[in-house]
Design an enzyme around this catalytic site. Structure first.
Site, PDB file in Angstrom:
ATOM      1  N   CYS A 142      51.136  35.616  39.320  1.00 16.56           N
ATOM      2  CA  CYS A 142      51.532  35.432  40.724  1.00 16.56           C
ATOM      3  C   CYS A 142      52.205  34.073  40.950  1.00 16.56           C
ATOM      4  CB  CYS A 142      50.343  35.647  41.648  1.00 16.56           C
ATOM      5  SG  CYS A 142      50.854  36.037  43.354  1.00 16.56           S
ATOM      6  N   HIS A 235      48.787  40.958  41.294  1.00 14.25           N
ATOM      7  CA  HIS A 235      47.374  40.632  41.068  1.00 14.25           C
ATOM      8  C   HIS A 235      46.618  41.844  40.526  1.00 14.25           C
ATOM      9  CE1 HIS A 235      46.990  36.553  42.593  1.00 14.25           C
ATOM     10  NE2 HIS A 235      47.751  36.877  43.632  1.00 14.25           N
ATOM     11  N   GLU A 237      44.407  41.842  38.503  1.00 16.81           N
ATOM     12  CA  GLU A 237      43.004  41.475  38.258  1.00 16.81           C
ATOM     13  C   GLU A 237      42.116  41.636  39.485  1.00 16.81           C
ATOM     14  OE1 GLU A 237      44.628  37.782  40.161  1.00 16.81           O
ATOM     15  OE2 GLU A 237      45.386  39.318  38.793  1.00 16.81           O
TER      16      GLU A 237
END
Length: 317
Positions: A142, A235, A237
């Site tokens: 990011c 993102h 994750e």
């Protein structure tokens, strides 16, 4: 195989409850195997949530991973206790003489600032330059991806008209990339950002290749031609409720924020979010560990320092 993390890190219990194989330092000492040494530079304010998210993905692999955590000393974290940082985190000064199979640089909520005005920019540029000779593969996430593209290749960021917020469909552009081996034609990724990078500017650089993108979000994955620097703008994750917590936080602060797209069923924040990105997130990190770290890193980790990358910083002042 397990991920090795510090014995008392809060992530240990969370991951064990999810049936992710975690090996504590005490047990790992007895293993006659060289684990992959991964360094996580955690720039996010909620460090415990972030370290748990990345530990979850790194632990879902047949490879043994030893994770170390660092934070910037030029910025004082306010969302985590000093005891937690002292117990589990190091600074760059503590690790600058080490070599790592992989480095992950996380995002950070500072995208409204010019890069040079970020409090820890000078320290971050030092780490990014160091990574070219001390980390076999670096994964930028990011804002970390935007910072890396700017520092290494002079590619700037542009403000969006409104926050890109939600879970969006993405497509693999370069289907031969091992980073996306096993991916479906389309896959979902959480996004939460106010800035973007220009695809034409990236494609004009012969050292870079766009691997995946989205019609709604623009470029998602970029790789250096030597395959040792990877830049991910989303993102993957994120936990199931991360976007929800961001949405509720902004509502409470009175900030203008739309309901995250493609996230709540029928766009109803009262309903549980629909998780549509988890499988591809695990595959992304598994592919990175296998094909860009494990398959190519030297067995003698000290040899990493003998294989410098050639990208020359173009934005350093």
């Amino acid at each position: 195989m397990p991920i090795k993390i510090p014995n008392d890190l809060p992530a240990v219990k969370t991951l064990a409850d999810e049936n992710i194989f975690v090996m504590t330092e005490k047990r790992a000492i007895s293993q006659d195997i060289r684990p992959l040494k991964i360094l996580l530079l955690n720039l996010m304010p909620k460090k415990i949530e972030t370290e748990t998210q990345f530990s979850r993905l790194l632990g879902n692999s047949p490879l043994q991973v030893e994770l170390e955590l660092i934070h910037t000393k030029s910025h004082t974290a306010t969302h985590v206790s000093e005891d937690h940082l002292l117990s589990f985190y190091k600074t760059f000064d503590d690790v600058r003489d080490n070599n790592y199979d992989g480095l992950i640089i996380t995002g950070a909520p500072v995208e409204h600032l010019p890069f040079e005005e970020v409090e820890y920019w000078q320290e971050l540029t030092e780490i990014m330059e160091w990574s070219k000779t001390h980390a076999h593969s670096t994964l930028h996430i990011c804002w970390g991806a935007q910072a890396g593209l700017y520092y290494h290749f002079g590619i700037g960021k542009q403000m969006l008209d409104s926050k890109l917020f939600g879970v969006f469909e993405h497509r693999v552009d370069y289907k031969r990339s091992m980073l996306f081996r096993g991916f479906d034609d389309t896959f979902m990724v959480p996004q939460s950002r106010h800035t973007t990078v220009d695809r034409a500017e990236i494609e004009a650089n012969p050292e870079l290749k766009v691997l995946a993108s989205s019609p709604d979000c623009g470029v998602y994955a970029v790789m250096h031609k030597k395959k040792r620097q990877i830049f991910i703008t989303g993102h993957s994750e994120y936990d199931a409720d991360t976007l929800k917590q961001e949405y509720l936080r902004d509502i409470a602060l009175g900030k203008p924020i739309a309901v995250p797209k493609n996230y709540f069923p029928s766009d109803d924040p009262r309903r549980a979010p629909n998780v549509s990105w988890r499988a591809h997130a695990n595959l992304l990190f598994s592919n990175w560990l296998n094909y860009f770290v494990y398959q190519t890193t030297p067995y003698d980790i000290s040899a990493v320092a003998k294989k410098p990358r050639s990208s020359k910083p173009k934005s350093a002042k």
